[in-house]
Scaffold this motif. Structure first.
Motif, PDB file in Angstrom:
ATOM      1  N   ARG A 136      -2.283   1.850 -18.994  1.00 58.28           N
ATOM      2  CA  ARG A 136      -3.246   1.388 -17.852  1.00 58.28           C
ATOM      3  C   ARG A 136      -2.954   1.487 -16.508  1.00 58.28           C
ATOM      4  O   ARG A 136      -3.256   0.874 -15.419  1.00 58.28           O
ATOM      5  CB  ARG A 136      -3.804  -0.008 -18.218  1.00 58.28           C
ATOM      6  N   SER A 137      -1.883   2.194 -16.176  1.00 60.17           N
ATOM      7  CA  SER A 137      -1.126   2.655 -15.000  1.00 60.17           C
ATOM      8  C   SER A 137      -0.544   1.486 -14.195  1.00 60.17           C
ATOM      9  O   SER A 137      -0.462   1.487 -13.051  1.00 60.17           O
ATOM     10  CB  SER A 137      -2.257   3.195 -14.057  1.00 60.17           C
ATOM     11  N   VAL A 138       0.092   0.581 -15.114  1.00 58.01           N
ATOM     12  CA  VAL A 138       0.822  -0.581 -14.528  1.00 58.01           C
ATOM     13  C   VAL A 138       2.183  -0.163 -14.897  1.00 58.01           C
ATOM     14  O   VAL A 138       2.697  -0.106 -15.942  1.00 58.01           O
ATOM     15  CB  VAL A 138       0.619  -1.953 -15.266  1.00 58.01           C
ATOM     16  N   PRO A 139       3.051   0.232 -13.719  1.00 60.06           N
ATOM     17  CA  PRO A 139       4.658   0.560 -14.140  1.00 60.06           C
ATOM     18  C   PRO A 139       5.261  -0.860 -14.510  1.00 60.06           C
ATOM     19  O   PRO A 139       5.051  -1.899 -13.935  1.00 60.06           O
ATOM     20  CB  PRO A 139       5.285   1.252 -12.738  1.00 60.06           C
ATOM     21  N   VAL A 140       6.256  -0.438 -15.674  1.00 64.84           N
ATOM     22  CA  VAL A 140       6.880  -1.785 -16.232  1.00 64.84           C
ATOM     23  C   VAL A 140       8.276  -1.428 -16.228  1.00 64.84           C
ATOM     24  O   VAL A 140       8.959  -0.625 -16.261  1.00 64.84           O
ATOM     25  CB  VAL A 140       6.430  -1.830 -17.609  1.00 64.84           C
ATOM     26  N   CYS A 141       9.164  -2.710 -15.844  1.00 69.26           N
ATOM     27  CA  CYS A 141      10.508  -2.622 -15.937  1.00 69.26           C
ATOM     28  C   CYS A 141      10.581  -3.722 -17.242  1.00 69.26           C
ATOM     29  O   CYS A 141      10.085  -5.118 -17.069  1.00 69.26           O
ATOM     30  CB  CYS A 141      11.110  -3.497 -14.614  1.00 69.26           C
ATOM     31  N   ALA A 142      11.348  -3.520 -18.072  1.00 71.81           N
ATOM     32  CA  ALA A 142      11.841  -4.352 -19.183  1.00 71.81           C
ATOM     33  C   ALA A 142      12.706  -5.121 -18.694  1.00 71.81           C
ATOM     34  O   ALA A 142      13.558  -5.006 -17.738  1.00 71.81           O
ATOM     35  CB  ALA A 142      11.952  -3.727 -20.462  1.00 71.81           C
ATOM     36  N   HIS A 143      13.099  -6.091 -19.639  1.00 69.07           N
ATOM     37  CA  HIS A 143      14.578  -7.162 -19.557  1.00 69.07           C
ATOM     38  C   HIS A 143      14.977  -7.375 -20.536  1.00 69.07           C
ATOM     39  O   HIS A 143      14.280  -8.362 -21.505  1.00 69.07           O
ATOM     40  CB  HIS A 143      13.871  -8.348 -18.488  1.00 69.07           C
ATOM     41  N   LEU A 144      16.215  -7.216 -20.926  1.00 65.27           N
ATOM     42  CA  LEU A 144      16.783  -7.562 -22.067  1.00 65.27           C
ATOM     43  C   LEU A 144      18.231  -8.411 -21.923  1.00 65.27           C
ATOM     44  O   LEU A 144      18.780  -8.335 -20.768  1.00 65.27           O
ATOM     45  CB  LEU A 144      17.191  -6.385 -23.098  1.00 65.27           C
ATOM     46  N   GLY A 145      18.706  -8.830 -22.797  1.00 68.32           N
ATOM     47  CA  GLY A 145      19.948  -9.770 -22.789  1.00 68.32           C
ATOM     48  C   GLY A 145      19.749 -10.972 -22.736  1.00 68.32           C
ATOM     49  O   GLY A 145      18.788 -11.569 -23.413  1.00 68.32           O
ATOM     50  N   LEU A 146      20.309 -11.828 -21.669  1.00 73.80           N
ATOM     51  CA  LEU A 146      19.816 -13.104 -21.571  1.00 73.80           C
ATOM     52  C   LEU A 146      18.449 -13.386 -21.009  1.00 73.80           C
ATOM     53  O   LEU A 146      18.023 -12.701 -19.873  1.00 73.80           O
ATOM     54  CB  LEU A 146      20.864 -13.898 -20.654  1.00 73.80           C
ATOM     55  N   LEU A 147      17.425 -13.933 -21.525  1.00 70.16           N
ATOM     56  CA  LEU A 147      15.999 -13.873 -21.177  1.00 70.16           C
ATOM     57  C   LEU A 147      15.914 -15.385 -20.906  1.00 70.16           C
ATOM     58  O   LEU A 147      15.520 -16.477 -21.454  1.00 70.16           O
ATOM     59  CB  LEU A 147      15.171 -13.527 -22.499  1.00 70.16           C
TER      60      LEU A 147
END
Ligand code: KIV
Length: 272
Positions: A136-147
């Motif tokens: 839906r055209s939302v650019p996403v940055c993921a985040h892994l490791g310590l959350l």
């Protein structure tokens, strides 16, 4: 501004081509307009409106009390004086529990001026959310490791991915985030060797915070790298005010050291 004219030099395409050319990306958090203007003057390429604002601005002991309205408010403050940097805003705790809620939350942040949203975790349900947003055209940055949003489940802020099993699950999750359409990945508090392995396995840039020198870029919480956060700083933090007489000089030194690969040094990393 005319229709079909971009407003900033640093876009996701620019960051991806920097990454492809092996140029490191310098990112810092900011939550207000004055600091956003300062980071722009210092050449910071990406500003993160992190939900760390819960700790840094609001004085909470975790990020979980932060709301989507608060992140949107701080995003708008940062964006008003941002003319250069690529802006990423955090989807806070419990604001992306299902695809409909995630899209509504992401829309609030994009409408406040974010160029990309970030969410924590790489389990099956987060992968579905990433796919839903990206389609839906939302650019996403993921985040892994310590959350940090999972601190109450983790039982504290601990280095993640030290065991073989967890490291290999994280590696798989990183690949799944990229396959789902994430265009960037933050890696927090993991062994430097795992940061290196994940970065080498992906085509998208990784942004490390306590993930070693081999990530494609680095991020720190602004108040941490200025040495003004109360308490003992995490191992991955360097106080850039040490040896500098102004905030501007400290931030410029951070940008220089990230881009030259001088920061982070081995003393800021974790062993596997
Ligand atoms: O909230 C935040 O500032 C973050 C960074 C620590 C990566 O997520």
């Amino acid at each position: 501004m005319g229709y079909l004219q971009g407003d900033k030099p640093i876009t996701i395409s620019k960051l991806l081509s920097m990454h492809a050319a092996g140029e490191k990306i310098a990112m810092l958090t900011a939550y207000d307009s004055t600091m956003s203007a300062l980071l722009n003057r210092c050449g910071v390429e990406s500003i993160l409106i992190g939900d760390s604002l819960g700790n840094v601005i609001q004085g909470h002991s975790s990020t979980t009390p932060v709301t989507i309205e608060q992140v949107a408010y701080h995003t708008a403050c940062v964006v008003r004086s941002n003319s250069q940097a690529f802006v990423i805003s955090d989807l806070p705790f419990a604001s992306y529990g299902d695809p409909t809620q995630a899209l509504e939350s992401a829309a609030q942040l994009m409408q406040a001026g974010a160029d990309m949203v970030k969410l924590e975790g790489g389990g099956d349900w987060q992968i579905d959310i990433i796919e839903h947003l990206v389609k839906r055209s939302v650019p996403v940055c993921a985040h892994l490791g310590l959350l940090p949003q999972s601190v109450h489940v983790l039982g504290g802020y601990k280095v993640q991915g030290k065991s073989k099993d967890v490291a290999s699950l994280m590696h798989e999750q990183a690949l799944a985030c990229e396959a789902a359409g994430a265009q960037m990945l933050v890696l927090e508090a993991i062994p430097s060797s795992l940061g290196k392995l994940i970065t080498a396995s992906l085509t998208i840039p990784t942004i490390g915070i306590g993930a070693g020198p081999d990530c494609s870029g680095q991020v720190l919480v602004l108040q941490d790298m200025l040495g003004i956060s109360p308490g003992k700083p995490p191992k991955f933090v360097k106080d850039f005010m040490d040896g500098h007489t102004s905030i501007e000089a400290a931030v410029k030194a951070y940008v220089r050291e990230v881009k030259s690969g001088r920061f982070p040094g081995p003393e800021h990393g974790f062993a596997g």
